[in-house]
Structure formats: C-alpha cells, structure tokens
Design a protein around this motif. Structure first.
Motif, PDB file in Angstrom:
ATOM      1  N   SER A 448       3.562 -42.128 -89.091  1.00 48.40           N
ATOM      2  CA  SER A 448       3.074 -41.095 -88.178  1.00 48.40           C
ATOM      3  C   SER A 448       3.861 -41.093 -86.871  1.00 48.40           C
ATOM      4  O   SER A 448       4.553 -42.052 -86.527  1.00 48.40           O
ATOM      5  CB  SER A 448       1.593 -41.333 -87.876  1.00 48.40           C
ATOM      6  N   ASN A 449       3.738 -39.962 -86.147  1.00 43.39           N
ATOM      7  CA  ASN A 449       4.329 -39.839 -84.811  1.00 43.39           C
ATOM      8  C   ASN A 449       5.835 -40.081 -84.825  1.00 43.39           C
ATOM      9  O   ASN A 449       6.366 -40.880 -84.077  1.00 43.39           O
ATOM     10  CB  ASN A 449       3.617 -40.812 -83.853  1.00 43.39           C
ATOM     11  N   ASN A 450       6.496 -39.393 -85.748  1.00 43.35           N
ATOM     12  CA  ASN A 450       7.961 -39.385 -85.825  1.00 43.35           C
ATOM     13  C   ASN A 450       8.421 -37.932 -85.908  1.00 43.35           C
ATOM     14  O   ASN A 450       7.659 -37.027 -85.552  1.00 43.35           O
ATOM     15  CB  ASN A 450       8.427 -40.192 -87.050  1.00 43.35           C
ATOM     16  N   GLY A 451       9.645 -37.721 -86.351  1.00 49.42           N
ATOM     17  CA  GLY A 451      10.179 -36.356 -86.435  1.00 49.42           C
ATOM     18  C   GLY A 451      10.493 -35.931 -87.861  1.00 49.42           C
ATOM     19  O   GLY A 451      11.427 -35.151 -88.085  1.00 49.42           O
ATOM     20  N   PHE A 452       9.740 -36.407 -88.836  1.00 50.85           N
ATOM     21  CA  PHE A 452       9.979 -36.020 -90.236  1.00 50.85           C
ATOM     22  C   PHE A 452       9.615 -34.546 -90.444  1.00 50.85           C
ATOM     23  O   PHE A 452       8.651 -34.034 -89.871  1.00 50.85           O
ATOM     24  CB  PHE A 452       9.135 -36.884 -91.187  1.00 50.85           C
TER      25      PHE A 452
END
Length: 635
Positions: A448-452
């Motif tokens: 979570s909380n990434n740029g995927f």
C-alpha cells in the motif's frame, strides 16, 4: 464364656489390631470431611471416595498418610493427567478452616479447580509441616493471611490466578526462608515488593506478573543468588533497574516488561551470565545500550521494544552467538546497523523497526543463514533499491515499509519463499508484474501507499495461501474479481482482510461475492474511494465472520440490503458519500456488536430505526429525507 473375656480376647486379636492400626486419624478425617461438606459442586466426583465409613489413608483418592496414619498429602487438582488423557474439571465451594487441623500435612494441592471461592483461612498458618501449597487457578479473594509467616518449612507456594488483593507484608515474606518457588501472578496484589524478598536465599523462581505492584524493584533482589526465573512483568513498577541485578548469575529468565520502569539499563547486566530470555519491553527505559550487553554469553531472546532507548546499537551484540531473536522495535536508536550482526549465526528474528537507523544495510547480514524474519520498517535507511545480496537470505518474512525504496518490484522476489512481505509507504512504481503469481508462499502482502498502476494480473489467482492483502493508496485499475476469486489451499488461503481503498478499481461488485470460497472467513473488507458504482451485494450478509465493512465514496446506488443484518459479527459499517436511497434497515442498525456506523452524504429517507448503539448525528447528515433521533423528529 462371659462377655468381658470376649472383649479382652477380641481386643488383642490380630484382626482388631489390623483394624485399629489402619484407621486414619480422627481429627484428620473430620477436617477432610468438613472440607468436602463445603464443596457444593463436584461434577467429576473428585471427592466421591471420601466418606465417613471408609479409611481416609487407604480408600480416599488423593489422600496419603505416613506410617503413623497421619495425613501428609492431599492432592485433588482440577487438571490432572491419567493414563492416556488429561482430566480438566472443577469444584465449587470454599476452603474449610478445619484443613488447618491437618497438623502433619506436607502437601496440599487444590489447584486448577476454577471455582474455589472466598478467603484463604488464616488457620492454614497452623500447618507447620507444610512444604508444598498449590491453590492457583481458583477464585480466592482477600489478602494473603499473615499467619503464613509460620509456614517455616514451605518450599513451594503457588497462589497464581486468583482474585487476591492487598500487599505482601515484609514481615511475612522475610520469614519464609525455605521457599524455593513463589508464584503470585494473575492477582490484584498491590503496594511495593518488600526488600525482605532478599532474605529468601533458597528462591529459584519468583513470578508475580499480572498484578498491581508499584514502587521500585527492591535492591535486595540481587541477594537471591539461586534465582533462575524472575517475572515481574505487567505491574505498575517505577524507578530504575537496580544495579544489584547483575549479581544474579544463575538467572535464566528475566521479564520486567509492561511496567513504567525508567532510567538506563545498568552495565552490571553483564553479570547475568546464565541469562537466556530477557524481556524489558513496554517500559520507559532511556539512555544507550551498555556495551557490556555483549557479555550475555547464553542469551537467546533479547526483547527491548517499545522503550525510549537512544544511541547506536553496540557492536558487541555481534558476540552473542546463541542469540535467536532481537526485538528492538519502537525506540530511538540511531546510526548504522553494526556489521558485526553478520556473526549472529543462530539469529532467526531481527526486528529493528520504528527507530532512526540510517543505511546502508550491512551486506554481512547475508551470512546469517538462519534469519527468517527481518523487519527494518520505518527507519530513514534511504535504501533506494533493495540490495542485490538480499536473495542470499532465506527469509520467511521481509518488512521494509517506509525505508526509502524506489523503482520497480525486484524480480528476485519471484523465486523467493517469502510468506509475509511489507513494502508499503515507499516510492515503488510500475505495473504489478505477472510473476507475482510465482510467490505462492505469500500469506500476507502489503504494498500500500506506493505508485503502482495497472490492473491485477490474472496470475494473482495462484496466490492460494494469501490471507491478508493491503493495496490501498495506489493507482490500481480494472475489476476486483481476480482478487476475490483467487485459489485456496483448504483450510488455508481464505481471506482474513482485504484493503483496496483509494485506488481506481471499477465495479460493480459481483452479486455473489459473499459466496466465493476465498471470502467465506473474511473479517475486514475495505473498498472505500474507488469508482465502483452499482449496488451493495446482498450476499455480504452471508459473510458470517465479517467485522469491518468500509464502502465510503464508491458511487454505490440502490438500497442498503436488509440481508446485511445477517452478518452478525459486524462492528463497523461505513457507507458514507455514496448515492444510496431508501430507508435504513432496522436489523442492520440493531446489530448487537455494531459500534461504528456512518451513512452520511447519501440519498436516504424515512425514519432512522430506534437503536442501542451510540451513533453520532454526523453519521446521518446530508440525507435530506432522513428524520428521527438523533436527527430532528419526523413530521
């Protein structure tokens, strides 16, 4: 033959002598029968054989006598092992003061009977021959009788897991100099631990965890040279760890966790040369770790998490060849991870999360071939990319949340055997790769909380052991069906929690989502802030374990299904910021475990059903047609 002569002959006959010599002492028998009389429930018939017409020495179960027919042992515990199985039972009643008349008694075991209530009779202080007293795991209340100070031969005293209160008087504890084991844990004992504890030189085990003891750890504790087990955890102890603790050279286990102990860890800790298990977590310890910690040559588990420790990690820790577990999470450690940690050949767990450690991660860690669990999360490591030597470690859990990782998921993960992976709150970007389906050991995945971005690849279905999934706050697109309908390996691989919130997943949610095998055990389902549209599936009501359902800001329409009230474990239902219409079903609002409920900013109408849960006005606002408590009354 006259009657008097018959009596004389009978008195001296072998049969009569046998009868008289085998009869147990009348006072002892009366005491035990009085105890039985005060037992009002004995479902397993532990005392069935105790009757007035039989011999308490030979016929009563759990009673044994000495050669003079005096009762020396009474053992009727509620937990006992018989030939092939364990009996776990109870007795309801109180302790008879008559038991104090068993003047030759050496052992009294009435442990694990669960339902023995009332006070411990002060008459027990008359048992001057008593060496073993086990009254643990009952519902005894009141204070420890002062008369216990007369039990000068007592070697083992276990009063754990009762409702005992009050203090432990210094004059009482200081006299029991024969005591080798003292168990008082799981009560409501208060005041301070008396310094006279230092007089109990024979003591090998002291366990008072789970009480309300306050004050400092007495310095006299350092005099207990035979002590090998010391558990003072889960109390309200303050002050610092006494320097004298370093004299406990026989100590194997030291638990001081869950107190309010402050100050620094004394350098004298180096004297604990036998120590294997050390738990000082959940306190207010400050200062840096003394370098002398490297002298604990037998240490296996070192648990210091949730304190306020500072400074650099001492390189001397690398000498602790027997160390299997390091838990240093949630402190203020700074500097680099020492390269000497690479010498910890038996290390299985290394948790340094939530500190202020800086990079790089020492490549020497690759030598620690038994390491299974590595957690460096929430440290400003500035990793950028996970080091190329990481695959050399045969990790089972890898936690690197918020450590500064950037770029794409490293492809070596596809051939790893990792079961738990947390790379959340980093700068990872790109598509979720097709090879994610090769990570078939995954049971927990948090990216979570990434740029995927991208949709979930079809290979995701191969994650047949996955139980906890957190993809929130990315830019994932496409449908969620690939996730919900993944494979399982019964009984494993059924979802426990899913969080897909704050992405760009599209709907509608499948009508039969509550009937898909992988979803049957789910406890938490969070899908908020995705452009899903469509209705709330009625089949959610079939999720019998569901506790948390969050569907906020999903453009959902239609009615709140009445079937949702069939999910009896629900504690949280958040449905705000949708386009829901109709009334609020009464059975949903009156779910017995409901605590958090929010339907604000919808198109609901009608009377709010009467409900017991304490739900604020804000949970119903911005629904023009809603009325009734806690909103204004209906017209």
């Amino acid at each position: 033959m006259d009657l008097s002569l018959t009596v004389v002959i009978l008195f001296f006959s072998p049969f009569f002598l046998l009868l008289s010599s085998e009869a147990c002492n009348a006072v002892d028998k009366e005491a035990l029968l009085h105890f039985k009389h005060q037992i009002i429930s004995d479902p397993s018939n532990l005392l069935l054989s105790w009757n007035i017409s039989s011999d308490c020495c030979t016929d009563w179960e759990g009673v044994s006598c000495d050669s003079s027919k005096r009762v020396v042992n009474v053992s009727r515990p509620g937990l006992l092992s018989e030939s092939d199985f364990i009996v776990d039972t109870y007795m309801t009643g109180t302790l008879s003061p008559f038991l104090g008349n068993l003047s030759n008694l050496q052992l009294l075991d009435l442990s694990d009977l669960k339902e023995l209530k009332g006070l411990i009779p002060p008459e027990f202080g008359k048992l001057s021959h008593l060496t073993h007293l086990f009254l643990n795991s009952n519902k005894l209340k009141g204070s420890i009788p002062m008369t216990f100070k007369y039990l000068l031969r007592l070697e083992k005293l276990y009063l754990d897991d009762n409702y005992l209160s009050g203090g432990v008087p210094a004059s009482l504890i200081g006299t029991l100099t024969s005591l080798s084991e003292l168990g008082l844990s799981g009560n409501q004992l208060s005041a301070s631990i008396p310094n006279t504890i230092g007089k109990l030189e024979m003591l090998t085990k002291l366990d008072v965890h789970g009480n309300k003891f306050s004050g400092s750890i007495p310095a006299g504790i350092g005099e207990l040279s035979n002590l090998n087990y010391l558990d003072l955890s889960a109390n309200k102890l303050t002050g610092s760890i006494p320097h004298s603790i370093g004299k406990l050279s026989s100590l194997v286990l030291l638990y001081l966790n869950q107190n309010q102990i402050s100050g620094s860890i004394p350098s004298s800790i180096s004297g604990l040369i036998s120590l294997q298990f050390c738990r000082l977590s959940e306190n207010k310890l400050t200062g840096s770790l003394p370098a002398s910690i490297g002298m604990l040559s037998n240490i296996q588990r070192l648990i210091l998490e949730n304190n306020r420790l500072t400074g650099e990690l001492p390189a001397t820790i690398g000498r602790l060849a027997t160390l299997t577990d390091i838990f240093f999470s949630n402190n203020h450690f700074s500097g680099k991870i020492p390269s000497s940690f690479g010498n910890l050949q038996n290390l299985q767990t290394l948790d340094l999360s939530r500190n202020q450690l800086s990079g790089p991660i020492p490549p020497q860690l690759a030598k620690v071939q038994r390491l299974q669990y590595l957690d460096l999360s929430f440290n400003p490591l500035g990793i950028v990319s996970i080091p190329k030597w990481f695959p050399k470690m045969k990790l089972f859990r890898l936690m690197l949340a918020k450590t500064g990782i950037e770029g794409k998921l490293p492809s070596w993960l596809s051939s790893s055997s990792i079961s738990m992976l947390d790379l959340s709150s980093n700068g990872l970007v790109g598509k979720l790769p097709h090879w994610i389906g090769n990570m078939t050991n995954l049971s927990f995945l948090n990216i979570s909380n990434n740029g995927f971005y991208s949709s979930i690849p079809i290979e995701f279905k191969n994650l047949s052991l996955l139980m906890d999934l957190d993809l929130h706050s990315n830019k994932f697109t496409g449908h969620m069906k690939t996730i919900f309908s993944k494979k399982t390996q019964d009984p494993l691989g059924h979802f426990n929690s899913i969080d897909l919130s704050n992405n760009m997943f599209i709907g509608p949610i499948d009508d039969n989502v509550g009937e898909i095998p992988t979803m049957t055990d789910i406890k938490s389902l969070v899908l908020s802030h995705n452009p899903l549209g469509g209705p709330i599936p009625k089949s959610f009501g079939k999720l019998s374990s569901l506790q948390v359902l969050e569907l906020e800001g999903n453009s959902l329409s239609g009615k709140i299904p009445i079937e949702l009230g069939d999910a009896k474990e629900l504690t949280t239902i958040l449905l705000s910021k949708n386009k829901l219409s109709g009334t609020i079903p009464e059975n949903v609002m009156n779910l017995k475990k409901l605590q958090n409920f929010d339907v604000s900013s919808n198109r609901l109408s009608g009377r709010i059903p009467p409900h017991k849960a304490n739900i604020p006005v804000s949970a119903f606002k911005n629904n023009p047609g809603l009325c009734g408590s806690p909103l204004p009354p209906c017209k």
